[in-house]
Design a protein around this motif. Structure first.
Motif: not given
Length: 410
Positions: A12-14, A85-86, A88-89, A92-93, A368, A399
């Motif tokens: 997840g994002h966190r 993962w970073k 992909e954050l 996804k946003a 952000n 995150p």
């Protein structure tokens, strides 16, 4: 309560593992994709998971406080998948805003550790605790080591705890911001006991013993042994006590390089939400710059540094709340390029004005991904083309992620 078998499919994002079930997603603390766990599920969260299958990407955390401290989320994940993962954050946003874009590999900019830390102190009986809050808790972890911080800050932790103990309020917590500068540590204590003036002799002595550059309490500079300077590409700058800077030197340099390269041959550049001049002083080596910032302390530091700067092109600045009064279309006309780097809330009002402008090049910088994607969507709807998106990681194991996007208009 009956335990449930869970197959973790993603992060997840966190930083929690996510298992997809018929009843919706279940968040599994400390789990990685590919792992199988059994746990009681309450309100979509796995409680006390028992791991049955472990991911080959799992590694041993590097900090003794990791199990309790809320400062880091992913010390148990290997570096390569962590950087994916970073990225992909950010992807996804953007996708959530209907933006399909190629996101570059994450730039790791954590070398040397964080030069700026915000610590919390409180009382525990007769003892002082100094550190970070536990995960999802108000309890404080008394930190004795921290692998993400600059070693100079870690080595000073016992002395910083002693300083905090002198001015702790009877109830509640205080905040201690420490910044490693070219002159040593700059320490700013906020929410100290109102009667701290009785402790000034002790505080001054400890400042000398710790060889701090400066100590401030509740906004008042108590002792400055040396001006706590930062080097902004050859420009010496002293930030206000507790003032904002980029978390790592490597992060500052990586972000600045992306911004300066993105601006290219532009002759006039507006640097919006300019802070203390992280980008402005570097951009001024190649273009005329107009810096705009709303924070009084940041503008004062910028002005003072500018007075002693050499080798720059024309630099002007103004104090302005860009959330309430963004530069409008007509004011943007003189600029070949615009850089904006807002706080986490983003720059919606300014992006709306940029979308109406004729500025050829825009560099959007953000901490952000969600508000970044919203602002980029506004620019795309206004006719801009997204040329590149680059994540920059200066908050190791967390995150948080920085991102720089280059947009152009025909």
């Amino acid at each position: 309560m009956r335990e449930t078998n869970l197959q973790v499919s993603e992060l997840g994002h966190r930083g929690d593992g996510v298992a997809r079930t018929d009843k919706g997603p279940v968040y599994v603390p400390g789990a990685l994709p590919g792992e199988t766990v059994t746990a009681n599920v309450i309100d979509g969260r796995a409680k006390n998971p028992s791991f049955k299958t472990l991911s080959p990407d799992r590694i041993t955390p590097v900090c003794r406080h990791y199990e309790t401290c809320g400062g880091c989320a992913l010390q148990h994940l290997a570096q390569a998948p962590y950087l994916v993962w970073k990225r992909e954050l950010v992807a996804k946003a953007l996708k959530d805003r209907g933006i399909v874009a190629e996101v570059s590999d994450t730039i790791s900019a954590t070398a040397g550790g964080r030069r700026r830390a915000v610590l919390t102190a409180t009382r525990a009986g007769r003892h002082t605790l100094l550190g970070y809050h536990e995960k999802a808790s108000h309890r404080l972890v008394d930190v004795t080591e921290c692998p993400v911080l600059d070693p100079a800050i870690v080595n000073a932790l016992p002395g910083l705890k002693s300083l905090a103990g002198d001015v702790l309020p009877r109830k509640g917590e205080l905040r201690l911001t420490v910044l490693n500068t070219t002159a040593g540590l700059d320490v700013a204590i906020d929410k100290a006991d109102k009667g701290y003036d009785r402790k000034i002799p002790s505080l001054s002595q400890k400042t000398v013993e710790l060889d701090l550059a400066r100590l401030s309490v509740n906004g008042e500079v108590l002792l400055e042994i040396r001006p706590p300077r930062l080097d902004m590409n050859g420009v010496g700058l002293t930030v206000a006590p507790g003032g904002f800077t980029q978390a790592t030197q490597a992060g500052e340099e990586a972000l600045s390089l992306l911004v300066c390269e993105g601006v290219g041959k532009a002759k006039t550049v507006a640097d919006l939400f300019s802070g203390v001049g992280t980008f402005a002083f570097r951009l001024a080596r190649q273009a005329n710059v107009h810096a705009v910032e709303g924070d009084v302390g940041a503008m004062a530091a910028f002005d003072k540094a500018l007075r002693n700067a050499r080798g720059l092109k024309k630099v002007t600045f103004e104090r302005r709340d860009l959330f309430r009064r963004p530069l409008v279309q007509e004011e943007l006309e003189p600029f070949d390029a615009v850089v904006f780097d807002p706080p986490r809330a983003g720059a919606q009002a300014q992006a709306e004005q940029l979308a109406r402008s004729k500025v050829k090049t825009v560099l959007a910088v953000s901490c952000n991904p969600a508000t970044f994607a919203r602002d980029v969507r506004l620019l795309l709807d206004g006719g801009y083309t997204l040329q590149s998106v680059t994540p920059v990681d200066q908050f190791h194991y967390s995150p948080h992620i920085e991102v720089v996007a280059l947009l152009t208009r025909e």
